[in-house]
Design a protein around this motif. Sequence first.
Motif, PDB file in Angstrom:
ATOM      1  N   GLY A  72      49.467  53.992  45.995  1.00 35.53           N
ATOM      2  CA  GLY A  72      49.909  52.692  46.483  1.00 35.53           C
ATOM      3  C   GLY A  72      48.896  52.067  47.421  1.00 35.53           C
ATOM      4  N   GLU A  73      48.284  52.874  48.263  1.00 31.61           N
ATOM      5  CA  GLU A  73      47.275  52.346  49.170  1.00 31.61           C
ATOM      6  C   GLU A  73      46.016  51.922  48.424  1.00 31.61           C
ATOM      7  OE1 GLU A  73      45.308  50.689  51.984  1.00 31.61           O
ATOM      8  OE2 GLU A  73      47.418  51.178  52.048  1.00 31.61           O
ATOM      9  N   ALA A  74      45.606  52.695  47.425  1.00 40.79           N
ATOM     10  CA  ALA A  74      44.429  52.307  46.638  1.00 40.79           C
ATOM     11  C   ALA A  74      44.678  50.977  45.937  1.00 40.79           C
ATOM     12  CB  ALA A  74      44.089  53.400  45.620  1.00 40.79           C
ATOM     13  N   GLU A  75      45.883  50.794  45.413  1.00 41.96           N
ATOM     14  CA  GLU A  75      46.226  49.523  44.772  1.00 41.96           C
ATOM     15  C   GLU A  75      46.284  48.391  45.784  1.00 41.96           C
ATOM     16  OE1 GLU A  75      49.766  49.891  42.431  1.00 41.96           O
ATOM     17  OE2 GLU A  75      48.653  50.676  40.738  1.00 41.96           O
TER      18      GLU A  75
ATOM     19  N   SER B  91      41.489  42.806  48.090  1.00 43.47           N
ATOM     20  CA  SER B  91      40.161  42.283  47.787  1.00 43.47           C
ATOM     21  C   SER B  91      40.223  40.992  46.983  1.00 43.47           C
ATOM     22  CB  SER B  91      39.314  43.331  47.055  1.00 43.47           C
ATOM     23  OG  SER B  91      39.790  43.544  45.744  1.00 43.47           O
ATOM     24  N   TYR B  92      41.223  40.839  46.121  1.00 47.36           N
ATOM     25  CA  TYR B  92      41.285  39.601  45.353  1.00 47.36           C
ATOM     26  C   TYR B  92      42.265  38.570  45.908  1.00 47.36           C
ATOM     27  CZ  TYR B  92      45.255  41.625  42.666  1.00 47.36           C
ATOM     28  OH  TYR B  92      46.432  42.197  42.287  1.00 47.36           O
ATOM     29  N   THR B  93      43.073  38.936  46.888  1.00 46.94           N
ATOM     30  CA  THR B  93      43.964  37.933  47.479  1.00 46.94           C
ATOM     31  C   THR B  93      43.428  37.368  48.785  1.00 46.94           C
ATOM     32  OG1 THR B  93      45.276  39.658  48.562  1.00 46.94           O
ATOM     33  CG2 THR B  93      46.066  38.851  46.425  1.00 46.94           C
TER      34      THR B  93
ATOM     35  N   LEU C 288      35.467  37.053  44.286  1.00 50.98           N
ATOM     36  CA  LEU C 288      36.714  37.733  43.931  1.00 50.98           C
ATOM     37  C   LEU C 288      37.901  37.141  44.695  1.00 50.98           C
ATOM     38  CD1 LEU C 288      38.015  39.978  42.278  1.00 50.98           C
ATOM     39  CD2 LEU C 288      37.427  41.580  44.089  1.00 50.98           C
ATOM     40  N   GLY C 289      37.706  36.848  45.951  1.00 49.70           N
ATOM     41  CA  GLY C 289      38.776  36.296  46.773  1.00 49.70           C
ATOM     42  C   GLY C 289      38.839  34.782  46.697  1.00 49.70           C
ATOM     43  N   PRO C 290      39.764  34.195  47.436  1.00 49.99           N
ATOM     44  CA  PRO C 290      39.929  32.739  47.436  1.00 49.99           C
ATOM     45  C   PRO C 290      38.654  32.010  47.869  1.00 49.99           C
ATOM     46  CG  PRO C 290      41.731  33.814  48.603  1.00 49.99           C
ATOM     47  CD  PRO C 290      40.720  34.864  48.312  1.00 49.99           C
ATOM     48  N   GLY C 291      38.497  30.805  47.356  1.00 49.15           N
ATOM     49  CA  GLY C 291      37.355  29.977  47.740  1.00 49.15           C
ATOM     50  C   GLY C 291      36.381  29.718  46.608  1.00 49.15           C
TER      51      GLY C 291
END
Length: 165
Positions: free
Chosen positions: A87-90, A96-98, A104-107
């Motif tokens: 769960g922590e790895a997920e 990283s993507y939110t 990968l992330g916003p912007g």
Amino acid sequence: MKGAVSEPGSKALPPEALRSDVSSPATERSDAARNRIRLLHAATRLIAERGAQHVTMQAIAQGAGVGKATLFRRFGDRNGLLLVLLGEAEAQFRQSYTTGPPPLGPGAPAAYRLTAFGCALIDRTAADSDLGTILGRHLPSSAAMHPVLGRRSTVMSPHCCTRQE
């Protein structure tokens, strides 16, 4: 290393990992918190060194400097511990993507983000060192159900990207 929260050279777990097991009360005793941190660090280190299939609960307890009963009381069983780590790895990947930096992330434009996400997911799945992927391969499918959400883990689903028509 008894008495230490983290071991030299070990990858530090973020604060979310240290609170993610279901038995963690809002006001946790300081010794229980230290034991939980030690257990998660020991499990992460041993799984990275030996592989999940070769790590015993006894080895994790010894690596953390606690009794085996403490480990079982904290996580219930081997699958409970592995699910917390998975769960922590997920959660780290999701973060990283939110909230991570572009692309990968916003912007970043949507097309760049989608490409970056696909590449990151492929890299993560192919990496032998990614804890989420390692654990996803070794948890029985019955353990793949999230105890609270009642859904399968995305790491556990080998067909998550296949198109259903």
